[in-house]
Scaffold this motif. Structure first.
Motif, PDB file in Angstrom:
ATOM      1  N   ASP A  37     -32.493 -39.832  15.832  1.00 15.96           N
ATOM      2  CA  ASP A  37     -33.636 -39.882  14.715  1.00 15.96           C
ATOM      3  C   ASP A  37     -33.322 -38.835  14.024  1.00 15.96           C
ATOM      4  N   HIS A  38     -32.586 -37.641  13.961  1.00 15.66           N
ATOM      5  CA  HIS A  38     -32.134 -36.738  13.163  1.00 15.66           C
ATOM      6  C   HIS A  38     -31.458 -37.063  11.966  1.00 15.66           C
ATOM      7  N   ASP A  39     -30.528 -38.046  12.123  1.00 16.92           N
ATOM      8  CA  ASP A  39     -29.493 -38.616  11.004  1.00 16.92           C
ATOM      9  C   ASP A  39     -29.166 -40.091  11.660  1.00 16.92           C
ATOM     10  N   LEU A  40     -29.921 -41.026  10.864  1.00 22.07           N
ATOM     11  CA  LEU A  40     -29.561 -42.358  11.241  1.00 22.07           C
ATOM     12  C   LEU A  40     -28.113 -42.843  10.935  1.00 22.07           C
ATOM     13  N   THR A  41     -27.544 -42.237  10.068  1.00 20.24           N
ATOM     14  CA  THR A  41     -26.017 -42.486   9.635  1.00 20.24           C
ATOM     15  C   THR A  41     -25.211 -42.224  10.976  1.00 20.24           C
ATOM     16  N   VAL A  42     -25.624 -41.346  11.973  1.00 22.68           N
ATOM     17  CA  VAL A  42     -24.856 -40.975  13.033  1.00 22.68           C
ATOM     18  C   VAL A  42     -24.842 -42.148  14.110  1.00 22.68           C
ATOM     19  N   CYS A  43     -25.966 -42.552  14.283  1.00 21.90           N
ATOM     20  CA  CYS A  43     -26.063 -43.822  15.267  1.00 21.90           C
ATOM     21  C   CYS A  43     -25.345 -45.025  14.618  1.00 21.90           C
ATOM     22  N   PHE A  44     -25.420 -45.271  13.361  1.00 20.57           N
ATOM     23  CA  PHE A  44     -24.780 -46.265  12.543  1.00 20.57           C
ATOM     24  C   PHE A  44     -23.206 -46.139  12.798  1.00 20.57           C
TER      25      PHE A  44
END
Length: 674
Positions: A37-44
């Motif tokens: 949630d803090h940075d959706l580019t991480v889970c992407f």
């Protein structure tokens, strides 16, 4: 795998997990990672890394061979929900400021949730109803408004002026004045936005709200999407990153308007359901996406996706048409509690962190997933195919403390009540969405991590007798994204009025608008990599009659006004009724979708080869019963599993009650029927 393999990647971020669907010649694979949630580019990026690893490749090798990446993101949705956008200052026409705040119910809803009256300033200007500039904007007036708003803390300015849907000259001039006085190193790039960038439709309030909500999510959206694109490009991906759109389709990052991404993840699932509806020729289909946080329900009637032409975002009407998705707080993480002897489940959710009590990550409140573990439906050792181990004792303890003891019942009975309560909530939502459609005429397409686990129960409670599931049910929204082509919508205010008896429209104005829209679309689509002969155009018009706003097909050119007669007859209740011809809409589509359905030879009905054992599960009326357990990936087309049964897949679990059967059809899909 050969380095010549062409991969097509579709990624969908949900509230709990981020799903990936990768297809390639001759096969496909799915992956799932926790949403960050803090940075959706991480889970992407985590999703891409895991997909590459599952195909025995490095990320760089995988991305070099990837032709298309589609990304349906919740960045915009989360920004609105969390109220985490920047301070927005609005410049409006003098005298119209108060109009914007008339519909605000309280300090936490509507426009007041995204900006404050002190951050709205008026300027003297006027464009008349025909689009003529009566009073141009004055430099001193514009700069005084901008300075005031920035001194009050505005980090981004939005300009929305009356009647500018006809003529955007005053809005553009005001922007030019501000940007010439405050260059990018002062305000930052793209920090002055205008309403004409997102809406050409009449309606001052909705147009202003559209501009405000778009601006509110613009900065976090732009920052995240460009970061995601730069990241995969730096690792070898050579094509544009395509972003899911709320009206359907995908678009490149540089061509994506922030507000167009709102709710795009659930929309992808609905459009995947549309592909199923076409395949099975369904008269009425409902998409039911039950994840960790909520369930999203969409509707397809006679092959047509239901769209909301005047949706609300942050309790404000906006001019961005969206695929109609109804969301209810009923998911695997929905929290159960007892108050005054009454059991409630949801809408509060434990999310991914700390998650349900059985996750053993610090969560202590019982959830739907805890109930499914306590009932024996979920094997704690085989959650997500064994990637995550669950703590059944924690589930039992949480249910006992918060539900069983207050209701003076056993843990198993309390867990069953939790399950039945959440399923009844979903059934009620489905019934609302069905409207006049008979439940027996409708088919559910059930997906999401918890969808197959609960679909038989909520379908039965809603009176529906047939459910279809995909092999990759938990990643179905990602699959839905893989069915989408590049799509852009272009609008222009038309503003005519006509009736069946008097279809008196300005033919020249009509044709000129269509030509202008086609020229703009062709230029943009070339930027997306499509030649003119590859682009498909669809022309519609938003019309307003006594029954409301509708989007109807219209001719691409008019030879005479009477050419609109068929369109008018389709919406008019009376030949003399005057219909407002509100807005021209041109949809341009460039093909990139690669997904199709391949048939397989049906095998015998006997599924015994896929039986992996048995375990005790708690069933309504029968209590604890030794129940057969099957492996979904081992079932073949033609196999039929009769309930009571549990079918475990690597991404979800199917619970089949005694009155239902699960059959694998020639496409590999699971057909569940009473």
């Amino acid at each position: 795998m050969s380095s010549q393999t062409n991969y097509y990647v579709s990624i969908d971020t949900g509230g709990t997990f981020t799903d990936g669907y990768v297809s390639y010649p001759g096969g496909s694979t799915t992956v799932k990672v926790p949403t960050t949630d803090h940075d959706l580019t991480v889970c992407f990026r985590n999703c891409i890394d895991k997909a590459a690893d599952s195909l025995d490749q490095s990320t760089e090798e995988f991305l070099v061979d990837t032709d298309v990446i589609r990304f349906s993101t919740t960045i915009g949705t989360n920004t609105i929900i969390e109220r985490s956008g920047p301070q927005i200052g609005m410049i409006v026409t003098s005298g119209r400021k108060d109009d914007l705040f008339e519909t605000a119910v309280d300090g936490n809803s509507g426009i007041t949730a995204l900006t404050d009256e002190s951050l709205v300033a008026g300027i003297d200007e006027r464009i008349d109803a025909d689009g003529n500039i009566v009073n141009p904007v004055e430099r001193e007036d514009v700069l005084e408004a901008a300075k005031t708003l920035m001194n009050r803390g505005a980090k981004l300015l939005v300009i929305s002026l009356s009647n500018s849907f006809h003529n955007a000259a005053n809005e553009e001039q005001a922007r030019h004045i501000i940007e010439s006085e405050y260059p990018p190193h002062y305000l930052g790039p793209n920090q002055v936005l205008t309403a004409n960038e997102v809406s050409s439709r009449p309606g001052y309030l909705a147009r202003s709200y559209t501009a405000l909500t778009n601006a509110y999510i613009h900065r976090p959206m732009a920052r995240s999407l460009y970061k995601a694109e730069d990241d995969v490009r730096d690792s070898g991906y050579g094509n544009p990153l395509l972003i899911g759109q709320s009206a359907g389709g995908v678009a490149g990052v540089s061509k994506t308007v922030a507000l167009h991404t709102y709710n795009s993840g659930p929309v992808a699932g609905v459009l995947g359901t549309k592909a199923f509806s076409d395949l099975y020729d369904l008269d009425a289909a409902l998409s039911t996406d039950m994840g960790g946080t909520s369930i999203d329900i969409g509707q397809i009637s006679a092959g047509t996706v239901e769209r909301d032409l005047d949706p609300e975002v942050a309790e404000m009407p906006v001019h961005i048409p969206m695929v109609d998705v109804h969301t209810a707080g009923a998911g695997g993480g929905s929290i159960a509690s007892v108050d005054g002897g009454e059991l409630t489940v949801g809408p509060e959710s434990a999310g991914a962190e700390p998650g349900p009590a059985c996750y053993d990550l610090g969560g202590f409140e019982p959830t739907t997933t805890d109930a499914d573990v306590a009932l024996g439906y979920i094997d704690p050792e085989y959650f997500l195919g064994g990637d995550q181990q669950l703590n059944a004792d924690r589930a039992d303890d949480a249910i006992e403390r918060a539900v069983a003891d207050p209701l003076d019942t056993s843990v198993a009975d309390a867990a069953l009540r939790i399950r039945e309560r959440v399923d009844q909530n979903i059934a009620d939502s489905i019934t609302d969405q069905l409207g006049d459609t008979e439940p027996s005429d409708a088919t559910l397409v059930a997906y999401g991590g918890a969808g197959p686990m609960h679909c038989c129960d909520f379908a039965e409670k809603a009176g529906i007798e047939r459910v279809i599931t995909a092999p990759a049910a938990a990643e179905f929204s990602a699959f839905g994204g893989a069915t989408l082509d590049v799509e852009h919508r272009y609008t222009a205010a038309f503003g005519g009025r006509a009736s069946v008896d008097q279809p008196d429209v300005d033919v020249r104005q009509y044709n000129n608008l269509v030509e202008d829209l086609e020229a703009e679309a062709t230029q943009d689509m070339r930027g997306e990599g499509f030649e003119a002969d590859e682009i498909a155009f669809d022309l519609t018009m938003l019309v307003r009659s006594d029954t409301g706003v509708e989007e109807v097909s219209v001719p691409t050119r008019l030879d005479e006004a009477a050419d609109l007669t068929d369109t008018l007859e389709a919406v008019a209740t009376d030949p003399e009724e005057r219909i407002d011809l509100d807005t021209m809409v041109l949809t341009a589509v460039g093909p990139v979708a690669t997904e199709g359905f391949s048939e397989q030879e049906l095998q015998v009905e006997d599924p015994s080869h896929a039986r992996k054992g048995e375990r005790d599960a708690y069933w309504p009326e029968d209590g604890w019963v030794s129940t057969d357990v099957y492996q979904r990936e081992s079932l073949e087309p033609g196999n039929v599993v009769a309930g009571r049964a549990i079918i475990e897949a690597e991404d979800t679990t199917y619970v089949i009650p005694a009155s239902w059967t699960f059959e694998v059809d020639e496409y590999g899909h699971g057909i569940i029927e009473r």
